[in-house]
Design an enzyme around this catalytic site. Sequence first.
Site, PDB file in Angstrom:
ATOM      1  N   SER A 116     -12.300  -4.229 -14.183  1.00 48.58           N
ATOM      2  CA  SER A 116     -13.635  -4.059 -13.611  1.00 48.58           C
ATOM      3  C   SER A 116     -14.649  -4.413 -14.698  1.00 48.58           C
ATOM      4  O   SER A 116     -14.304  -4.368 -15.890  1.00 48.58           O
ATOM      5  CB  SER A 116     -13.828  -2.591 -13.200  1.00 48.58           C
ATOM      6  OG  SER A 116     -15.182  -2.336 -12.884  1.00 48.58           O
ATOM      7  N   ASP A 125       3.987   3.673  -3.728  1.00 48.20           N
ATOM      8  CA  ASP A 125       2.899   4.248  -4.523  1.00 48.20           C
ATOM      9  C   ASP A 125       3.094   3.712  -5.940  1.00 48.20           C
ATOM     10  O   ASP A 125       4.127   3.985  -6.568  1.00 48.20           O
ATOM     11  CB  ASP A 125       3.017   5.782  -4.496  1.00 48.20           C
ATOM     12  CG  ASP A 125       1.893   6.467  -5.272  1.00 48.20           C
ATOM     13  OD1 ASP A 125       1.290   5.824  -6.162  1.00 48.20           O
ATOM     14  OD2 ASP A 125       1.631   7.648  -4.997  1.00 48.20           O
ATOM     15  N   VAL A 126       2.122   2.955  -6.439  1.00 51.51           N
ATOM     16  CA  VAL A 126       2.297   2.326  -7.760  1.00 51.51           C
ATOM     17  C   VAL A 126       2.407   3.359  -8.886  1.00 51.51           C
ATOM     18  O   VAL A 126       2.859   3.030  -9.977  1.00 51.51           O
ATOM     19  CB  VAL A 126       1.180   1.309  -8.080  1.00 51.51           C
ATOM     20  CG1 VAL A 126       1.201   0.133  -7.126  1.00 51.51           C
ATOM     21  CG2 VAL A 126      -0.196   1.969  -8.139  1.00 51.51           C
ATOM     22  N   ASN A 150      -3.605  -4.797  -8.470  1.00 54.45           N
ATOM     23  CA  ASN A 150      -4.941  -4.581  -7.890  1.00 54.45           C
ATOM     24  C   ASN A 150      -5.167  -3.136  -7.456  1.00 54.45           C
ATOM     25  O   ASN A 150      -6.301  -2.664  -7.468  1.00 54.45           O
ATOM     26  CB  ASN A 150      -5.113  -5.519  -6.686  1.00 54.45           C
ATOM     27  CG  ASN A 150      -6.301  -5.125  -5.833  1.00 54.45           C
ATOM     28  OD1 ASN A 150      -7.444  -5.403  -6.169  1.00 54.45           O
ATOM     29  ND2 ASN A 150      -6.044  -4.437  -4.721  1.00 54.45           N
ATOM     30  N   ALA A 198     -12.372   4.811 -18.541  1.00 54.92           N
ATOM     31  CA  ALA A 198     -11.237   4.824 -19.477  1.00 54.92           C
ATOM     32  C   ALA A 198     -10.052   4.065 -18.879  1.00 54.92           C
ATOM     33  O   ALA A 198      -9.375   3.301 -19.571  1.00 54.92           O
ATOM     34  CB  ALA A 198     -10.844   6.260 -19.797  1.00 54.92           C
ATOM     35  N   SER A 244       0.887  -1.157   0.000  1.00 58.75           N
ATOM     36  CA  SER A 244       0.000   0.000   0.000  1.00 58.75           C
ATOM     37  C   SER A 244       0.925   1.206   0.000  1.00 58.75           C
ATOM     38  O   SER A 244       2.145   1.038   0.023  1.00 58.75           O
ATOM     39  CB  SER A 244      -0.896  -0.008   1.241  1.00 58.75           C
ATOM     40  OG  SER A 244      -1.961   0.903   1.047  1.00 58.75           O
ATOM     41  N   TYR A 278     -12.704   6.761 -14.667  1.00 59.82           N
ATOM     42  CA  TYR A 278     -12.598   5.376 -14.171  1.00 59.82           C
ATOM     43  C   TYR A 278     -12.805   4.389 -15.321  1.00 59.82           C
ATOM     44  O   TYR A 278     -12.024   3.446 -15.506  1.00 59.82           O
ATOM     45  CB  TYR A 278     -13.632   5.151 -13.060  1.00 59.82           C
ATOM     46  CG  TYR A 278     -13.509   3.804 -12.370  1.00 59.82           C
ATOM     47  CD1 TYR A 278     -12.475   3.546 -11.478  1.00 59.82           C
ATOM     48  CD2 TYR A 278     -14.427   2.783 -12.620  1.00 59.82           C
ATOM     49  CE1 TYR A 278     -12.349   2.318 -10.848  1.00 59.82           C
ATOM     50  CE2 TYR A 278     -14.320   1.550 -11.996  1.00 59.82           C
ATOM     51  CZ  TYR A 278     -13.283   1.324 -11.107  1.00 59.82           C
ATOM     52  OH  TYR A 278     -13.168   0.094 -10.480  1.00 59.82           O
TER      53      TYR A 278
HETATM   54  N1  LIG Z   1     -14.970  -2.989  -4.881  1.00 63.87           N
HETATM   55  C1  LIG Z   1     -15.562  -3.208  -6.046  1.00 63.87           C
HETATM   56  O1  LIG Z   1     -16.777  -3.439  -6.117  1.00 63.87           O
HETATM   57  C2  LIG Z   1     -14.727  -3.230  -7.335  1.00 63.87           C
HETATM   58  C3  LIG Z   1     -15.372  -3.575  -8.529  1.00 63.87           C
HETATM   59  C4  LIG Z   1     -14.628  -3.622  -9.688  1.00 63.87           C
HETATM   60  C5  LIG Z   1     -13.263  -3.350  -9.665  1.00 63.87           C
HETATM   61  N2  LIG Z   1     -12.664  -3.000  -8.494  1.00 63.87           N
HETATM   62  C6  LIG Z   1     -11.221  -2.756  -8.527  1.00 63.87           C
HETATM   63  O2  LIG Z   1     -10.582  -3.620  -7.613  1.00 63.87           O
HETATM   64  C7  LIG Z   1      -9.415  -2.992  -7.086  1.00 63.87           C
HETATM   65  C8  LIG Z   1      -9.486  -2.976  -5.557  1.00 63.87           C
HETATM   66  O3  LIG Z   1     -10.675  -2.309  -5.173  1.00 63.87           O
HETATM   67  P1  LIG Z   1     -11.189  -2.260  -3.643  1.00 63.87           P
HETATM   68  O4  LIG Z   1     -12.644  -2.049  -3.700  1.00 63.87           O
HETATM   69  O5  LIG Z   1     -10.636  -3.392  -2.877  1.00 63.87           O
HETATM   70  O6  LIG Z   1     -10.494  -0.869  -3.203  1.00 63.87           O
HETATM   71  P2  LIG Z   1     -10.028  -0.355  -1.768  1.00 63.87           P
HETATM   72  O7  LIG Z   1     -10.028   1.123  -1.859  1.00 63.87           O
HETATM   73  O8  LIG Z   1     -10.776  -1.013  -0.649  1.00 63.87           O
HETATM   74  O9  LIG Z   1      -8.526  -0.887  -1.702  1.00 63.87           O
HETATM   75  C9  LIG Z   1      -7.565  -0.403  -2.577  1.00 63.87           C
HETATM   76  C10 LIG Z   1      -6.204  -0.533  -1.927  1.00 63.87           C
HETATM   77  O10 LIG Z   1      -5.252   0.041  -2.840  1.00 63.87           O
HETATM   78  C11 LIG Z   1      -4.432   0.941  -2.129  1.00 63.87           C
HETATM   79  N3  LIG Z   1      -3.959   1.973  -3.043  1.00 63.87           N
HETATM   80  C12 LIG Z   1      -4.655   3.015  -3.590  1.00 63.87           C
HETATM   81  N4  LIG Z   1      -3.843   3.766  -4.332  1.00 63.87           N
HETATM   82  C13 LIG Z   1      -2.621   3.197  -4.282  1.00 63.87           C
HETATM   83  C14 LIG Z   1      -1.368   3.517  -4.859  1.00 63.87           C
HETATM   84  N5  LIG Z   1      -1.218   4.599  -5.616  1.00 63.87           N
HETATM   85  N6  LIG Z   1      -0.315   2.705  -4.609  1.00 63.87           N
HETATM   86  C15 LIG Z   1      -0.451   1.623  -3.821  1.00 63.87           C
HETATM   87  N7  LIG Z   1      -1.620   1.267  -3.234  1.00 63.87           N
HETATM   88  C16 LIG Z   1      -2.676   2.058  -3.475  1.00 63.87           C
HETATM   89  C17 LIG Z   1      -5.323   1.510  -1.031  1.00 63.87           C
HETATM   90  O11 LIG Z   1      -4.566   2.064   0.002  1.00 63.87           O
HETATM   91  C18 LIG Z   1      -6.080   0.241  -0.623  1.00 63.87           C
HETATM   92  O12 LIG Z   1      -5.334  -0.527   0.281  1.00 63.87           O
HETATM   93  C19 LIG Z   1      -9.366  -1.591  -7.703  1.00 63.87           C
HETATM   94  O13 LIG Z   1      -8.512  -1.626  -8.833  1.00 63.87           O
HETATM   95  C20 LIG Z   1     -10.810  -1.352  -8.114  1.00 63.87           C
HETATM   96  O14 LIG Z   1     -10.916  -0.437  -9.188  1.00 63.87           O
HETATM   97  C21 LIG Z   1     -13.365  -2.931  -7.324  1.00 63.87           C
END
Ligand SMILES: NC(=O)c1ccc[n+]([C@@H]2O[C@H](COP(=O)([O-])OP(=O)(O)OC[C@H]3O[C@@H](n4cnc5c(N)ncnc54)[C@H](O)[C@@H]3O)[C@@H](O)[C@H]2O)c1
Length: 275
Positions: free
Chosen positions: A142, A62-63, A89, A158, A36, A156
């Site tokens: 997604s 930070d990715v 992710n 795009a 993270s 998002y």
């Molecule tokens: N939750 C959903 O319903 C859903 C649906 C489709 C896709 N997604 C995708 O799944 C992935 C995870 O989603 P989630 O709901 O678990 O999100 P979340 O916000 O609960 O978790 C995301 C994690 O990524 C970390 N993060 C954010 N920016 C970062 C960065 N720049 N560098 C490193 N870490 C970073 C955050 O600190 C957090 O720990 C995302 O790519 C999201 O777009 C989620």
Amino acid sequence: MELQGKTAIVTGSARGIGEGIAVAMAREGANVVINSRKEQDCVATVEKIRADGGKAIAIAADVAKEDQVIAMVTETVKQFGRVDILVNNAGIESPPMLLKDIPEEIWDRTLSVNLKGVFFCCKAVIPPMMDQGKGKIVNVSSVAGVRMTFFGGANYTASKYGVIGLTNHLAWELADSHINVNAIAPGAVLTPLAEQGTTQEYRDMTTKRLIPLGRWCTIDDLGNAAVFLASDRADMITGQVLAVDGGALTGFGEDLRPVIRQRMADMQASHDAKH
Ligand SMILES: NC(=O)c1ccc[n+]([C@@H]2O[C@H](COP(=O)([O-])OP(=O)(O)OC[C@H]3O[C@@H](n4cnc5c(N)ncnc54)[C@H](O)[C@@H]3O)[C@@H](O)[C@H]2O)c1
């Protein structure tokens, strides 16, 4: 154990879907890097995995920052000797806005984390994976990267379409190096954050309208799919998008089951009348 002896980096794995994937991979024997932006955010997931008998370390990065991504991969190889699996992710959302209202900073930040972050992480793991002669990359896109949805704004959408484009391109580019590149397209996932941010009424409405299998996904559902794509069982699978969405993408955004049930009843009645 599907991933015994392998090392996996799961970006954004301190919570939510990433945590589910990291825990599932550790259970299958992988050494897992919990990532993270801040190290202290990773502690709970690392402890959870260790308490379960798994191996995990925390590496903050930070990715969207290439130097931090390179340092994360270097540290992974230093600690575990290799990197077999990368799960891209980490991702961010912003409140859905009309394009005319999206500030440039929000556009840039979304694309930086959700798409450029995938580029940086792939770029950094490809050399060690090539040296090892094999690797698995799993990109979390997604359903919004496959079909227009109301979940995010154009920024998002795009970014998530971009993740699938990058997946397809890399599947060909890395095929000769035996590095498989696939994407997962989650539908609605009941992460703790999603649970806080939505009402039960909203979740029931979306389930009824969109999800034939009748519930939101859990983070374990996503963990299972990621383990499969990262395992040797998926050696002949590359460039694919695996929707983990309870069937939502197969429909038209409306509950088709009553129509289908009626059609089946009509067919049965016509069959009975003939015999
Ligand atoms: N939750 C959903 O319903 C859903 C649906 C489709 C896709 N997604 C995708 O799944 C992935 C995870 O989603 P989630 O709901 O678990 O999100 P979340 O916000 O609960 O978790 C995301 C994690 O990524 C970390 N993060 C954010 N920016 C970062 C960065 N720049 N560098 C490193 N870490 C970073 C955050 O600190 C957090 O720990 C995302 O790519 C999201 O777009 C989620």
